[in-house]
Design a protein around this motif. Structure first.
Motif, PDB file in Angstrom:
ATOM      1  N   PRO A 308       0.807  -1.216   0.000  1.00  0.00           N
ATOM      2  CA  PRO A 308       0.000   0.000   0.000  1.00  0.00           C
ATOM      3  C   PRO A 308       0.843   1.270   0.000  1.00  0.00           C
ATOM      4  O   PRO A 308       2.063   1.224   0.195  1.00  0.00           O
ATOM      5  CB  PRO A 308      -0.764  -0.115   1.311  1.00  0.00           C
ATOM      6  N   LEU A 309       0.180   2.376  -0.196  1.00  0.00           N
ATOM      7  CA  LEU A 309       0.759   3.676   0.125  1.00  0.00           C
ATOM      8  C   LEU A 309       0.554   3.928   1.611  1.00  0.00           C
ATOM      9  O   LEU A 309      -0.246   3.268   2.276  1.00  0.00           O
ATOM     10  CB  LEU A 309       0.131   4.778  -0.717  1.00  0.00           C
ATOM     11  N   GLU A 314      -2.781   9.723   0.181  1.00  0.00           N
ATOM     12  CA  GLU A 314      -1.758   9.576  -0.850  1.00  0.00           C
ATOM     13  C   GLU A 314      -2.306   8.812  -2.062  1.00  0.00           C
ATOM     14  O   GLU A 314      -1.945   9.111  -3.201  1.00  0.00           O
ATOM     15  CB  GLU A 314      -0.534   8.858  -0.282  1.00  0.00           C
ATOM     16  N   THR A 315      -3.181   7.839  -1.833  1.00  0.00           N
ATOM     17  CA  THR A 315      -3.798   7.160  -2.975  1.00  0.00           C
ATOM     18  C   THR A 315      -4.678   8.125  -3.750  1.00  0.00           C
ATOM     19  O   THR A 315      -4.724   8.087  -4.986  1.00  0.00           O
ATOM     20  CB  THR A 315      -4.634   5.941  -2.525  1.00  0.00           C
ATOM     21  N   SER A 339      -7.582  -1.114  -2.624  1.00  0.00           N
ATOM     22  CA  SER A 339      -8.141  -0.834  -1.305  1.00  0.00           C
ATOM     23  C   SER A 339      -7.979   0.652  -1.013  1.00  0.00           C
ATOM     24  O   SER A 339      -7.514   1.423  -1.852  1.00  0.00           O
ATOM     25  CB  SER A 339      -7.442  -1.670  -0.226  1.00  0.00           C
ATOM     26  N   GLU A 340      -8.336   1.026   0.189  1.00  0.00           N
ATOM     27  CA  GLU A 340      -8.265   2.435   0.598  1.00  0.00           C
ATOM     28  C   GLU A 340      -6.855   3.003   0.433  1.00  0.00           C
ATOM     29  O   GLU A 340      -6.685   4.176   0.113  1.00  0.00           O
ATOM     30  CB  GLU A 340      -8.721   2.554   2.049  1.00  0.00           C
ATOM     31  N   THR A 341      -5.857   2.172   0.638  1.00  0.00           N
ATOM     32  CA  THR A 341      -4.472   2.654   0.562  1.00  0.00           C
ATOM     33  C   THR A 341      -3.656   1.980  -0.537  1.00  0.00           C
ATOM     34  O   THR A 341      -2.468   2.278  -0.672  1.00  0.00           O
ATOM     35  CB  THR A 341      -3.749   2.415   1.903  1.00  0.00           C
ATOM     36  N   GLU A 361       7.497  14.694  -8.115  1.00  0.00           N
ATOM     37  CA  GLU A 361       7.732  13.343  -7.623  1.00  0.00           C
ATOM     38  C   GLU A 361       6.395  12.689  -7.288  1.00  0.00           C
ATOM     39  O   GLU A 361       5.659  13.169  -6.421  1.00  0.00           O
ATOM     40  CB  GLU A 361       8.616  13.385  -6.373  1.00  0.00           C
ATOM     41  N   VAL A 362       6.081  11.578  -7.947  1.00  0.00           N
ATOM     42  CA  VAL A 362       4.775  10.957  -7.747  1.00  0.00           C
ATOM     43  C   VAL A 362       4.711  10.169  -6.449  1.00  0.00           C
ATOM     44  O   VAL A 362       3.674  10.108  -5.801  1.00  0.00           O
ATOM     45  CB  VAL A 362       4.392  10.072  -8.957  1.00  0.00           C
TER      46      VAL A 362
END
Length: 460
Positions: A308-309, A314-315, A339-341, A361-362
């Motif tokens: 995840p992030l 952030e997602t 998912s959520e992240t 920066e991504v």
């Protein structure tokens, strides 16, 4: 209290007491007293013993730390295990460097005025170190900031990222178990940005080590008192040049690893891939196929390659950047939300030059592919951003490889390897907006020390 949750599913892990202003003052006072008591400075042999014992303890608890990294930071367990191995080596590296950490003789007698003298330099700890760290390597980044301070003999107060404090707290406890007295390594756990800034800008702090966003890093540097030194490690949008001679079957795996390792949450992650037109279609097809095969999911599962992030927001940010680029004509391969992240890895083809994905920066599981016909033109675009860190070129011909290596604006250029390659003893530094000073354990030790010159005059 600060609640720590799993990055993947937001399930609670632990609650950690938050420090307040009074706690910060106690810690700064303790560190300052330790620094001022020269007779109490730990001897080099003692520092070597502590770091080596800490490395042994960490190695014994490798599985525990790896799982902790995977849970709080979301790094896949296989990569988290590698992070622990690196951290063990980092502690040993710092201990080994002490053997060679010394001054040098300064020649005298080169002029009549300098005759009859002998001069040499010694190394002294710069003073109290404030270390503010990031979430993406919650153990190894702490080692990169704390181990050099311990090796040089600087008291250090380390503030971990609020999302990932557990690895830091356990490492500091481990250092104490190895014999390091408390004033020489303390933690500041807080989600109060003003309190973190108070640590960084306190006049008793001699050196600030900051790893995080450029916005925060440059702000803190502007607030430092006179005489305080610093090192800033930010990020970039790392470019990769793929020459027409590159062997496509050999380069797909390293570029995919460099782009999607830790879901792209690495300051030198592969982001902008410039591919010669002659092999663009073949490369894109093979690369997209490999990215589609990446196993995405719960980071504590051994088969997971992309986790995840760090936060739900952030997602949302990464998804919005992709949407901006595709709304303006770019094409998306893969992508989506698990998912959520957690985002499914994606590839964006030809985002506009002024799109966020091309400019910023991504820090997410996204890479961009651009075609080119003239290498120098691609290098010019690669160099056009205000940040510059590490870059890469893939080529079987030495001429284009060296041309790109010489012309890419980067502190390090990898030839036939991805931009995220790093060993912990090599210099690691961002240029321009990407940072200030030099990281890497031996290099950080130099930054955390000061030379003192001693001149003896011969009598008679």
């Amino acid at each position: 209290m600060i609640q720590v949750v799993q990055a993947f599913d937001r399930a609670p892990i632990a609650e950690v007491p938050a420090d307040d202003a009074a706690a910060l003052e106690r810690k700064l006072a303790a560190a300052t007293r330790a620094m001022r008591d020269r007779d109490g400075w730990p001897k080099p042999h003692r520092r070597i013993a502590i770091l080596r014992r800490a490395a042994e303890l960490l190695e014994e608890r490798q599985a525990r730390f790896a799982l902790l990294i995977a849970r709080e930071g979301g790094k896949p367990l296989t990569d988290a295990t590698v992070e622990v191995v690196r951290a063990v080596d980092g502690l040993r590296n710092a201990a080994d460097e002490i053997r060679n950490f010394a001054g040098k003789e300064i020649p005298m007698g080169l002029t009549p005025a300098s005759d009859g003298r002998w001069a040499f330099t010694t190394k002294e700890p710069i003073g109290v170190v404030a270390a503010i760290s990031a979430f993406n390597h919650p153990l190894n980044l702490i080692v990169h900031q704390v181990a050099p301070a311990v090796a040089v003999g600087c008291p250090v107060i380390v503030k971990p990222a609020t999302t990932t404090p557990l690895s830091c707290l356990e490492l500091v406890a481990l250092l104490r178990e190895a014999g390091l007295d408390e004033p020489w390594c303390q933690t500041l756990v807080t989600d109060d940005n003003a309190l973190a800034e108070a640590l960084a800008t306190d006049p008793r702090v001699a050196f600030l080590s900051f790893i995080g966003s450029a916005r925060v890093g440059w702000h803190l540097r502007s607030k430092l008192p006179p005489g305080t030194r610093c090192a800033l490690e930010h990020g970039g949008a790392a470019p990769v040049i793929v020459d027409r001679s590159a062997a496509i079957e050999r380069i797909i795996e390293p570029i995919a690893k460099g782009g999607y390792y830790h879901a792209g949450q690495v300051c030198v992650s592969v982001q902008r891939i410039f591919v010669h037109a002659e092999i663009l279609d073949a490369f894109t097809e093979r690369f997209a196929a490999r990215v589609a095969q990446l196993r995405v999911g719960d980071p504590i599962l051994p088969e997971t390659e992309v986790g995840p992030l760090i936060l739900p927001r952030e997602t949302e940010r990464v998804a919005s950047w992709i949407e901006e680029a595709t709304a303006r004509g770019a094409r998306l391969l893969g992508g989506g939300r698990l998912s959520e992240t957690t985002l499914v890895p994606g590839i964006v083809l030809d985002p506009p030059a002024d799109a966020k994905l091309s400019q910023l920066e991504v820090f997410g599981p996204v890479t961009c592919i651009y075609g080119f016909t003239e290498m120098d033109a691609a290098i010019g675009i690669a160099n056009s951003l205000p940040h510059a860190f590490q870059a890469a070129v893939f080529s079987r011909d030495i001429g284009p490889a060296l041309r790109a290596a010489q012309r890419l604006d980067a502190s390090a250029v990898m030839i036939n390897d991805h931009t995220a390659f790093r060993t912990d003893w090599m210099p690691f530094a961002g240029r321009r907006h990407s940072g200030y000073g030099v990281g890497g354990i031996p290099w950080t030790m130099e930054e955390m020390a000061e030379d003192k010159m001693i001149v003896l005059r011969q009598e008679g």
